[in-house]
Each structure stands twice: as structure tokens, then as C-alpha cells.
Design a protein around this motif. Structure first.
Motif, PDB file in Angstrom:
ATOM      1  N   THR A 145       0.820  -1.050   0.057  1.00 52.08           N
ATOM      2  CA  THR A 145      -0.094   0.081  -0.005  1.00 52.08           C
ATOM      3  C   THR A 145       1.033   1.140   0.041  1.00 52.08           C
ATOM      4  O   THR A 145       0.220   2.377   0.067  1.00 52.08           O
ATOM      5  N   HIS A 146       2.321   1.105  -0.091  1.00 46.94           N
ATOM      6  CA  HIS A 146       3.135   2.331   0.314  1.00 46.94           C
ATOM      7  C   HIS A 146       2.902   3.105   1.273  1.00 46.94           C
ATOM      8  O   HIS A 146       2.867   4.353   1.329  1.00 46.94           O
ATOM      9  N   ARG A 147       2.589   2.565   2.471  1.00 49.46           N
ATOM     10  CA  ARG A 147       2.187   3.373   3.671  1.00 49.46           C
ATOM     11  C   ARG A 147       3.186   3.177   4.845  1.00 49.46           C
ATOM     12  O   ARG A 147       3.593   1.908   4.889  1.00 49.46           O
ATOM     13  N   VAL A 148       3.558   4.176   5.518  1.00 49.01           N
ATOM     14  CA  VAL A 148       4.527   4.230   6.546  1.00 49.01           C
ATOM     15  C   VAL A 148       3.745   4.786   7.582  1.00 49.01           C
ATOM     16  O   VAL A 148       3.142   5.849   7.640  1.00 49.01           O
ATOM     17  N   SER A 149       3.969   3.962   8.670  1.00 44.81           N
ATOM     18  CA  SER A 149       3.325   4.781   9.984  1.00 44.81           C
ATOM     19  C   SER A 149       4.260   4.551  11.038  1.00 44.81           C
ATOM     20  O   SER A 149       4.874   3.627  11.103  1.00 44.81           O
ATOM     21  N   PHE A 150       4.278   5.411  12.025  1.00 44.62           N
ATOM     22  CA  PHE A 150       4.794   5.081  13.433  1.00 44.62           C
ATOM     23  C   PHE A 150       3.827   5.273  14.673  1.00 44.62           C
ATOM     24  O   PHE A 150       3.086   6.291  14.682  1.00 44.62           O
ATOM     25  N   LYS A 151       3.799   4.108  15.385  1.00 48.77           N
ATOM     26  CA  LYS A 151       2.766   4.046  16.354  1.00 48.77           C
ATOM     27  C   LYS A 151       1.539   4.334  15.765  1.00 48.77           C
ATOM     28  O   LYS A 151       0.673   5.188  16.506  1.00 48.77           O
ATOM     29  N   ASP A 152       1.014   3.752  14.592  1.00 47.47           N
ATOM     30  CA  ASP A 152      -0.165   4.057  13.977  1.00 47.47           C
ATOM     31  C   ASP A 152      -0.507   5.389  13.400  1.00 47.47           C
ATOM     32  O   ASP A 152      -1.610   5.926  13.272  1.00 47.47           O
ATOM     33  N   GLN A 153       0.500   6.361  13.411  1.00 48.41           N
ATOM     34  CA  GLN A 153       0.199   7.593  12.850  1.00 48.41           C
ATOM     35  C   GLN A 153       0.910   7.631  11.654  1.00 48.41           C
ATOM     36  O   GLN A 153       2.128   7.329  11.294  1.00 48.41           O
ATOM     37  N   ALA A 154       0.193   7.921  10.452  1.00 46.90           N
ATOM     38  CA  ALA A 154       0.645   7.919   9.064  1.00 46.90           C
ATOM     39  C   ALA A 154       1.578   8.888   8.832  1.00 46.90           C
ATOM     40  O   ALA A 154       1.516  10.011   9.301  1.00 46.90           O
ATOM     41  N   LEU A 155       2.741   8.461   8.153  1.00 45.67           N
ATOM     42  CA  LEU A 155       3.728   9.408   7.850  1.00 45.67           C
ATOM     43  C   LEU A 155       3.943   9.590   6.238  1.00 45.67           C
ATOM     44  O   LEU A 155       3.551   8.531   5.580  1.00 45.67           O
ATOM     45  N   ARG A 156       4.378  10.878   5.945  1.00 45.00           N
ATOM     46  CA  ARG A 156       4.312  11.172   4.300  1.00 45.00           C
ATOM     47  C   ARG A 156       5.862  11.077   4.041  1.00 45.00           C
ATOM     48  O   ARG A 156       6.668  11.668   4.560  1.00 45.00           O
ATOM     49  N   LEU A 157       6.096  10.200   3.082  1.00 43.05           N
ATOM     50  CA  LEU A 157       7.669  10.076   2.526  1.00 43.05           C
ATOM     51  C   LEU A 157       7.436  10.273   1.115  1.00 43.05           C
ATOM     52  O   LEU A 157       6.666   9.851   0.375  1.00 43.05           O
ATOM     53  N   GLY A 158       8.442  10.903   0.574  1.00 39.01           N
ATOM     54  CA  GLY A 158       8.719  11.001  -0.922  1.00 39.01           C
ATOM     55  C   GLY A 158       9.033   9.718  -1.473  1.00 39.01           C
ATOM     56  O   GLY A 158       9.369   8.724  -0.630  1.00 39.01           O
ATOM     57  N   PRO A 159       8.952   9.345  -2.810  1.00 43.87           N
ATOM     58  CA  PRO A 159       9.203   7.957  -3.381  1.00 43.87           C
ATOM     59  C   PRO A 159      10.628   7.470  -2.979  1.00 43.87           C
ATOM     60  O   PRO A 159      10.896   6.316  -2.840  1.00 43.87           O
ATOM     61  N   THR A 160      11.593   8.421  -3.210  1.00 43.26           N
ATOM     62  CA  THR A 160      12.965   7.953  -2.642  1.00 43.26           C
ATOM     63  C   THR A 160      13.218   7.459  -1.347  1.00 43.26           C
ATOM     64  O   THR A 160      13.752   6.579  -0.847  1.00 43.26           O
ATOM     65  N   GLU A 161      12.679   8.410  -0.447  1.00 39.50           N
ATOM     66  CA  GLU A 161      12.803   8.104   0.842  1.00 39.50           C
ATOM     67  C   GLU A 161      11.887   6.695   1.260  1.00 39.50           C
ATOM     68  O   GLU A 161      12.451   5.916   1.979  1.00 39.50           O
ATOM     69  N   PHE A 162      11.005   6.546   0.651  1.00 41.20           N
ATOM     70  CA  PHE A 162      10.165   5.295   0.683  1.00 41.20           C
ATOM     71  C   PHE A 162      10.945   4.100   0.321  1.00 41.20           C
ATOM     72  O   PHE A 162      11.185   3.188   1.349  1.00 41.20           O
ATOM     73  N   LYS A 163      11.820   4.200  -0.666  1.00 43.19           N
ATOM     74  CA  LYS A 163      12.568   3.035  -1.345  1.00 43.19           C
ATOM     75  C   LYS A 163      13.718   2.807  -0.125  1.00 43.19           C
ATOM     76  O   LYS A 163      13.983   1.667  -0.056  1.00 43.19           O
ATOM     77  N   LEU A 164      14.173   4.072   0.269  1.00 46.12           N
ATOM     78  CA  LEU A 164      15.601   4.054   1.239  1.00 46.12           C
ATOM     79  C   LEU A 164      14.858   3.361   2.555  1.00 46.12           C
ATOM     80  O   LEU A 164      15.584   2.359   2.953  1.00 46.12           O
ATOM     81  N   LEU A 165      13.824   3.785   2.884  1.00 44.09           N
ATOM     82  CA  LEU A 165      13.440   3.115   4.140  1.00 44.09           C
ATOM     83  C   LEU A 165      13.109   1.748   4.180  1.00 44.09           C
ATOM     84  O   LEU A 165      13.452   0.994   4.817  1.00 44.09           O
ATOM     85  N   HIS A 166      12.516   1.392   2.924  1.00 45.03           N
ATOM     86  CA  HIS A 166      12.284  -0.020   2.638  1.00 45.03           C
ATOM     87  C   HIS A 166      13.515  -0.908   2.953  1.00 45.03           C
ATOM     88  O   HIS A 166      13.218  -2.056   3.366  1.00 45.03           O
ATOM     89  N   TYR A 167      14.440  -0.648   2.131  1.00 43.27           N
ATOM     90  CA  TYR A 167      15.691  -1.299   2.217  1.00 43.27           C
ATOM     91  C   TYR A 167      16.466  -1.369   3.372  1.00 43.27           C
ATOM     92  O   TYR A 167      16.658  -2.446   3.839  1.00 43.27           O
ATOM     93  N   LEU A 168      16.556  -0.233   4.111  1.00 40.50           N
ATOM     94  CA  LEU A 168      16.780  -0.163   5.436  1.00 40.50           C
ATOM     95  C   LEU A 168      16.271  -0.930   6.239  1.00 40.50           C
ATOM     96  O   LEU A 168      16.578  -1.866   7.341  1.00 40.50           O
ATOM     97  N   MET A 169      14.795  -1.147   6.547  1.00 38.15           N
ATOM     98  CA  MET A 169      14.172  -1.913   7.187  1.00 38.15           C
ATOM     99  C   MET A 169      14.076  -3.321   6.875  1.00 38.15           C
ATOM    100  O   MET A 169      14.159  -4.310   7.704  1.00 38.15           O
ATOM    101  N   GLY A 170      14.348  -3.527   5.681  1.00 35.33           N
ATOM    102  CA  GLY A 170      14.494  -4.911   5.178  1.00 35.33           C
ATOM    103  C   GLY A 170      15.850  -5.578   5.735  1.00 35.33           C
ATOM    104  O   GLY A 170      16.099  -6.801   5.362  1.00 35.33           O
ATOM    105  N   HIS A 171      16.684  -4.779   5.975  1.00 36.87           N
ATOM    106  CA  HIS A 171      17.905  -5.307   6.257  1.00 36.87           C
ATOM    107  C   HIS A 171      18.388  -4.270   7.847  1.00 36.87           C
ATOM    108  O   HIS A 171      19.513  -3.689   7.675  1.00 36.87           O
TER     109      HIS A 171
END
Ligand code: CA
Length: 242
Positions: A145-171
Motif C-alpha cells: 500500500t506504500h504506507r508508512v506509519s509510526f505508532k499508528d500515525q501515518a507518515l508522508r515520505l517521498g518516493p526515494t525516501e520510501f525506497k530507502l526506508l524499505h531497504y533499510l528496514m528489510g536489512h
């Protein structure tokens, strides 16, 4: 959808716009040309392109200001932007990236370089195949869904930040050098400097707000995401660490 990607070219110099359009057309893209901010906005209102090539120096509203505006609007915030400009120095490059541009090309550029960057930005933005949520210490990322949240609060990320976070969280917990991140997140980093990683990490931390401390700088080594940052996360209840 594997149709020809639409590219909006915002450029006030007809000869440059023509050069770009011809090259895009010959390489499987559908270019549209807007020569100023007003016609660019009209084009965007009519239909969203897959990518915007945006000249910095435009009559009227500047490309930098347009990039900021489009990033701030829900409808246009996810459209990748590559800034075109005669300005080549570091401060301008960072200003362009800070305004929300995905990449930056200094004039004069070769059409080969332009096409490589257009392809790289479009490739980065392809959706990830698998779609489960990753949760680390209350920070949750759902790639379907391309959604990011912290403690159930939705956060807004740009497309590159999303990919970066996705990679970091996956590792998580592992330290990644800038070069590794360029490889894994940007994919085709031939034309991207390592400093670009720092700019996006800074933006990622800002977007994460209270959870920003989870993205740690490991001096001399790179970056990592950790469930137990050295700087305390602003958290009152203990969200389960993954
Ligand atoms: Ca111009």
C-alpha cells in the motif's frame, strides 16, 4: 501498464525542449512540452505524466518553486522530477534535491546521460513485487500500500525516501555504506554522487519525525536502521520490537 511513459518537459528554450523531445520520442517515451509554469500546471491538471523534466530557470515561477509546490500537493507529490539547469554548484544541487527533485542534470548535458537518468528514475519507482508490512519498534512500512506509519500515525515520505526506508528496514541493524545504498536503492548510480544519499537520509529522518532517531549514522561506515537507537525515540508505550 507497460505503455510508453509520459514525460512532461518544462523548458522555456525551444531548441533544448525540441532536442529533449526528439530524443525521448525516439526512445519509447511520450514527451509533452510546456514552456512556462502556467502551461506546465495546465498539463498536470489535464493528466499526470510518469516523470517531469523541469528546467530551473523559467520565466515567471522558477522550476525550484514549481518542484516544491508539486511535492506539497497530494495529486502530484509522487511524480518523479528531474531538474535541468545551468547551475552546477553544490548548493544549487542540494537546493534542487531538497525541493523534492529526484535527480539533477546540469546543462549542457548529453542526451545519452539524460536518457540514462530518466530510465534510472523510472526504474527506481517501479513497485516492489512482494507486499507485506515490516514493523520495527512501532515503525511500520507496507510495500503493497506504500504506507508508512509510526505508532499508528501515518507518515508522508517521498518516493526515494520510501525506497530507502524499505531497504533499510528489510536489512535492519546492519550498517550500509553510501555506495551500497546507491547500488540497492538507486540501482543505477553512475551519475549520482554519494552525497545524494546524505540528502535523502536527512529528508527521511525529517519525514519520520519522532522515529527519525532510528536511522543512525555510523561514523565512517554509513547508515543503519535500528530498533534501539542511541538517541531515545520519543515513545511512551512500548511498541513491540520486531
Ligand atoms: Ca530556462
Amino acid at each position: 501498464m507497460k505503455t510508453m511513459p509520459a514525460v512532461l518537459v518544462v523548458e522555456d528554450e525551444p531548441s533544448i525542449a525540441e532536442l529533449i523531445a526528439v530524443n525521448l520520442r525516439h526512445n519509447g517515451f511520450r514527451p509533452t512540452w510546456a514552456m512556462d509554469s502556467l502551461s506546465a500546471q495546465r498539463e498536470l491538471d489535464a493528466s499526470l505524466p510518469d516523470l517531469i523534466l523541469l528546467d530551473w530557470m523559467l520565466p515567471g515561477e522558477s522550476g525550484l518553486s514549481l518542484a516544491k509546490r508539486w511535492r506539497a500537493h497530494d495529486r502530484t507529490k509522487d511524480v518523479p522530477i528531474i531538474m535541468l539547469t545551468a547551475r552546477g554548484d553544490e548548493a544549487d544541487r542540494v537546493a534542487g534535491l531538497d525541493a523534492g527533485a529526484d535527480d539533477y542534470i546540469a546543462k549542457p548535458f548529453s542526451t545519452k546521460e539524460l536518457l540514462a537518468r530518466v530510465r534510472a528514475v523510472l526504474r527506481r519507482r517501479l513497485p516492489e513485487p512482494k507486499g507485506e508490512a515490516i514493523v520495527i519498534a512501532g515503525l511500520s512500512l507496507d510495500s503493497s500500500t506504500h504506507r508508512v506509519s509510526f505508532k499508528d500515525q501515518a507518515l508522508r515520505l517521498g518516493p526515494t525516501e520510501f525506497k530507502l526506508l524499505h531497504y533499510l528496514m528489510g536489512h535492519a541493524e546492519r550498517v550500509h555504506s553510501r555506495g551500497q545504498l546507491l547500488d540497492k536503492v538507486w540501482g543505477d548510480h553512475v551519475y549520482i554522487e554519494e552525497r545524494t544519499v546524505d540528502v535523502h537520509v536527512k529528508r527521511l529522518r525529517e519525514a519520520l519525525g519522532a522515529a527519525g532517531a532510528m536511522v543512525e549514522t555510523v561514523r565512517g561506515a554509513g547508515y543503519r536502521i535500528t530498533a534501539k537507537p542511541l538517541v531515545a525515540i520519543d515513545t511512551t508505550d512500548k511498541a513491540g520490537a520486531a
